[in-house]
Write a protein that holds these residues in place. Structure first.
Motif, PDB file in Angstrom:
ATOM      1  N   PRO A  42     -31.313  22.397 -25.011  1.00 50.00           N
ATOM      2  CA  PRO A  42     -29.588  21.154 -25.369  1.00 50.00           C
ATOM      3  C   PRO A  42     -30.361  20.181 -26.288  1.00 50.00           C
ATOM      4  O   PRO A  42     -31.090  19.731 -27.168  1.00 50.00           O
ATOM      5  CB  PRO A  42     -30.070  20.474 -23.996  1.00 50.00           C
ATOM      6  CG  PRO A  42     -30.635  22.009 -23.180  1.00 50.00           C
ATOM      7  CD  PRO A  42     -31.311  22.410 -24.116  1.00 50.00           C
ATOM      8  N   HIS A  43     -28.775  19.845 -26.994  1.00 48.89           N
ATOM      9  CA  HIS A  43     -28.936  19.202 -27.699  1.00 48.89           C
ATOM     10  C   HIS A  43     -29.323  19.219 -29.286  1.00 48.89           C
ATOM     11  O   HIS A  43     -30.327  17.617 -29.218  1.00 48.89           O
ATOM     12  CB  HIS A  43     -28.692  17.291 -27.363  1.00 48.89           C
ATOM     13  CG  HIS A  43     -28.002  16.986 -25.799  1.00 48.89           C
ATOM     14  ND1 HIS A  43     -28.638  17.104 -24.795  1.00 48.89           N
ATOM     15  CD2 HIS A  43     -27.391  17.393 -25.463  1.00 48.89           C
ATOM     16  CE1 HIS A  43     -27.371  16.790 -23.713  1.00 48.89           C
ATOM     17  NE2 HIS A  43     -26.748  16.777 -24.270  1.00 48.89           N
ATOM     18  N   GLN A  44     -29.477  19.989 -29.890  1.00 51.98           N
ATOM     19  CA  GLN A  44     -29.738  20.451 -30.749  1.00 51.98           C
ATOM     20  C   GLN A  44     -28.521  20.653 -32.037  1.00 51.98           C
ATOM     21  O   GLN A  44     -28.012  21.077 -31.361  1.00 51.98           O
ATOM     22  CB  GLN A  44     -30.561  22.064 -30.969  1.00 51.98           C
ATOM     23  CG  GLN A  44     -32.021  21.754 -30.655  1.00 51.98           C
ATOM     24  CD  GLN A  44     -32.972  23.160 -30.309  1.00 51.98           C
ATOM     25  OE1 GLN A  44     -32.694  24.083 -30.492  1.00 51.98           O
ATOM     26  NE2 GLN A  44     -33.895  22.582 -30.722  1.00 51.98           N
TER      27      GLN A  44
ATOM     28  N   ALA B 281     -25.973  20.552 -22.990  1.00 49.98           N
ATOM     29  CA  ALA B 281     -26.403  20.745 -21.903  1.00 49.98           C
ATOM     30  C   ALA B 281     -25.762  21.143 -20.772  1.00 49.98           C
ATOM     31  O   ALA B 281     -25.101  21.043 -20.456  1.00 49.98           O
ATOM     32  CB  ALA B 281     -27.429  19.126 -21.354  1.00 49.98           C
ATOM     33  N   SER B 282     -26.127  22.633 -20.236  1.00 48.28           N
ATOM     34  CA  SER B 282     -25.235  22.797 -19.424  1.00 48.28           C
ATOM     35  C   SER B 282     -26.004  21.941 -18.095  1.00 48.28           C
ATOM     36  O   SER B 282     -26.928  21.586 -17.791  1.00 48.28           O
ATOM     37  CB  SER B 282     -25.455  24.101 -19.050  1.00 48.28           C
ATOM     38  OG  SER B 282     -24.684  25.840 -18.062  1.00 48.28           O
ATOM     39  N   ASN B 283     -24.717  21.670 -17.062  1.00 49.53           N
ATOM     40  CA  ASN B 283     -25.365  21.613 -15.797  1.00 49.53           C
ATOM     41  C   ASN B 283     -25.553  22.784 -14.920  1.00 49.53           C
ATOM     42  O   ASN B 283     -26.316  22.668 -13.209  1.00 49.53           O
ATOM     43  CB  ASN B 283     -24.520  20.489 -14.934  1.00 49.53           C
ATOM     44  CG  ASN B 283     -22.961  21.041 -15.445  1.00 49.53           C
ATOM     45  OD1 ASN B 283     -23.062  22.297 -15.852  1.00 49.53           O
ATOM     46  ND2 ASN B 283     -21.813  20.535 -15.209  1.00 49.53           N
TER      47      ASN B 283
ATOM     48  N   ASP C 162     -17.575  14.402 -23.326  1.00 47.25           N
ATOM     49  CA  ASP C 162     -17.420  12.989 -23.933  1.00 47.25           C
ATOM     50  C   ASP C 162     -18.263  13.566 -25.388  1.00 47.25           C
ATOM     51  O   ASP C 162     -17.598  12.400 -25.987  1.00 47.25           O
ATOM     52  CB  ASP C 162     -17.504  11.998 -23.089  1.00 47.25           C
ATOM     53  CG  ASP C 162     -16.918  11.890 -21.746  1.00 47.25           C
ATOM     54  OD1 ASP C 162     -15.661  12.586 -21.997  1.00 47.25           O
ATOM     55  OD2 ASP C 162     -17.249  10.674 -20.916  1.00 47.25           O
ATOM     56  N   LEU C 163     -19.079  13.967 -25.205  1.00 48.56           N
ATOM     57  CA  LEU C 163     -19.541  14.097 -27.185  1.00 48.56           C
ATOM     58  C   LEU C 163     -19.642  14.712 -27.813  1.00 48.56           C
ATOM     59  O   LEU C 163     -19.292  14.801 -28.552  1.00 48.56           O
ATOM     60  CB  LEU C 163     -21.546  15.047 -26.465  1.00 48.56           C
ATOM     61  CG  LEU C 163     -21.783  14.192 -25.928  1.00 48.56           C
ATOM     62  CD1 LEU C 163     -23.601  15.245 -25.435  1.00 48.56           C
ATOM     63  CD2 LEU C 163     -22.296  12.899 -26.461  1.00 48.56           C
ATOM     64  N   LEU C 164     -17.833  15.669 -27.118  1.00 48.27           N
ATOM     65  CA  LEU C 164     -17.141  15.967 -28.405  1.00 48.27           C
ATOM     66  C   LEU C 164     -15.891  15.838 -28.900  1.00 48.27           C
ATOM     67  O   LEU C 164     -15.050  15.807 -29.091  1.00 48.27           O
ATOM     68  CB  LEU C 164     -16.284  17.031 -27.837  1.00 48.27           C
ATOM     69  CG  LEU C 164     -17.728  18.424 -27.509  1.00 48.27           C
ATOM     70  CD1 LEU C 164     -17.420  19.364 -27.081  1.00 48.27           C
ATOM     71  CD2 LEU C 164     -18.695  18.605 -28.128  1.00 48.27           C
ATOM     72  N   LYS C 165     -15.447  14.049 -28.262  1.00 47.12           N
ATOM     73  CA  LYS C 165     -14.520  13.361 -28.328  1.00 47.12           C
ATOM     74  C   LYS C 165     -14.151  12.812 -29.670  1.00 47.12           C
ATOM     75  O   LYS C 165     -15.186  12.880 -30.413  1.00 47.12           O
ATOM     76  CB  LYS C 165     -14.723  11.763 -27.606  1.00 47.12           C
ATOM     77  CG  LYS C 165     -14.254  11.823 -26.285  1.00 47.12           C
ATOM     78  CD  LYS C 165     -14.512  10.586 -25.378  1.00 47.12           C
ATOM     79  CE  LYS C 165     -14.079  10.536 -24.062  1.00 47.12           C
ATOM     80  NZ  LYS C 165     -14.192   9.372 -23.270  1.00 47.12           N
TER      81      LYS C 165
END
Length: 228
Positions: free
Chosen positions: A90-92, A105-107, A154-157
């Motif tokens: 996640p987050h790469q 990251a998947s939940n 929200d990281l894709l806003k």
């Protein structure tokens, strides 16, 4: 580019020079829509969001001589596998040939993918990142899931997403559309492709009735193709 719904959460994207496969899953070969003979001169890029059996099918390994695999690091491969593999967490952010790849990251397990193809089209594939609100679960569990989903989306806003593949799981009953609603209200996409709907194709029609419905692809069967 042409985007084909394969089965469950599986999609095929054909571009001028390559073929991208996301979460290919055949259910024991019953839904194998990929005929590699249709793409004799194109390289395959095969994305697997996580190792669950409905997202990772070892059948993908048959393309090792012509594919680059972008795999969540929880996926298990045979020890003697010789294919070209890029492992992700996640987050790469990374680049593979002309693909700019970002992971969320998947939940549930693994990652979601954001892929910019040849500097042009951006594709979001959620994997099992979903608003998993289960009726009957504790309020604490459901609140944690809501927070984790919203935090990642929200990281894709502010990003321009051409194609988004987002779960709409009927097992969540009246909450099946919460993930899609939040994604479309918060980020949006030119084309939304529902997935993970367990052959309940009527869900696509229901989502077409939403305020964002004009952006929802009407998937009626495995093998439906959309020109993006």
């Amino acid at each position: 580019m042409n985007m084909t719904y394969l089965h469950h959460s599986g999609f095929q994207i054909e571009t001028k020079h390559s073929v991208l496969l996301f979460d290919y899953y055949t259910q024991n070969g019953m839904f194998d829509r990929v005929n590699e003979g249709d793409f004799p001169h194109k390289k395959f890029y095969i994305f697997v969001s996580h190792g669950h059996g409905d997202h990772y099918d070892p059948a993908i390994l048959r393309w090792a001589d012509r594919a680059h695999y972008i795999l969540s690091d929880d996926v298990e491969l045979p020890k003697d596998f010789k294919g070209e593999v890029t492992w992700v967490k996640p987050h790469q952010k990374l680049t593979v040939d002309d693909l700019e790849i970002e992971t969320l990251a998947s939940n549930d397990q693994g990652v979601a993918f954001v892929v910019k193809v040849a500097g042009k089209r951006t594709v979001f594939h959620a994997g099992d990142l979903n608003w998993w609100h289960w009726n009957g679960e504790s309020e604490e569990f459901n609140n944690d899931i809501a927070d984790s989903y919203r935090r990642e989306i929200d990281l894709l806003k502010g990003r321009e997403i051409d194609v988004a593949c987002v779960p709409a799981d009927p097992r969540l009953q009246d909450k099946y559309d919460w993930a899609v609603d939040y994604f479309m209200e918060t980020v949006g996409a030119k084309v939304l492709l529902p997935m993970h709907f367990w052959k309940h194709f009527d869900i696509c029609e229901k989502l077409r009735q939403k305020p964002y419905g004009a952006h929802v692809a009407l998937i009626r069967r495995e093998g439906d193709t959309f020109i993006i």
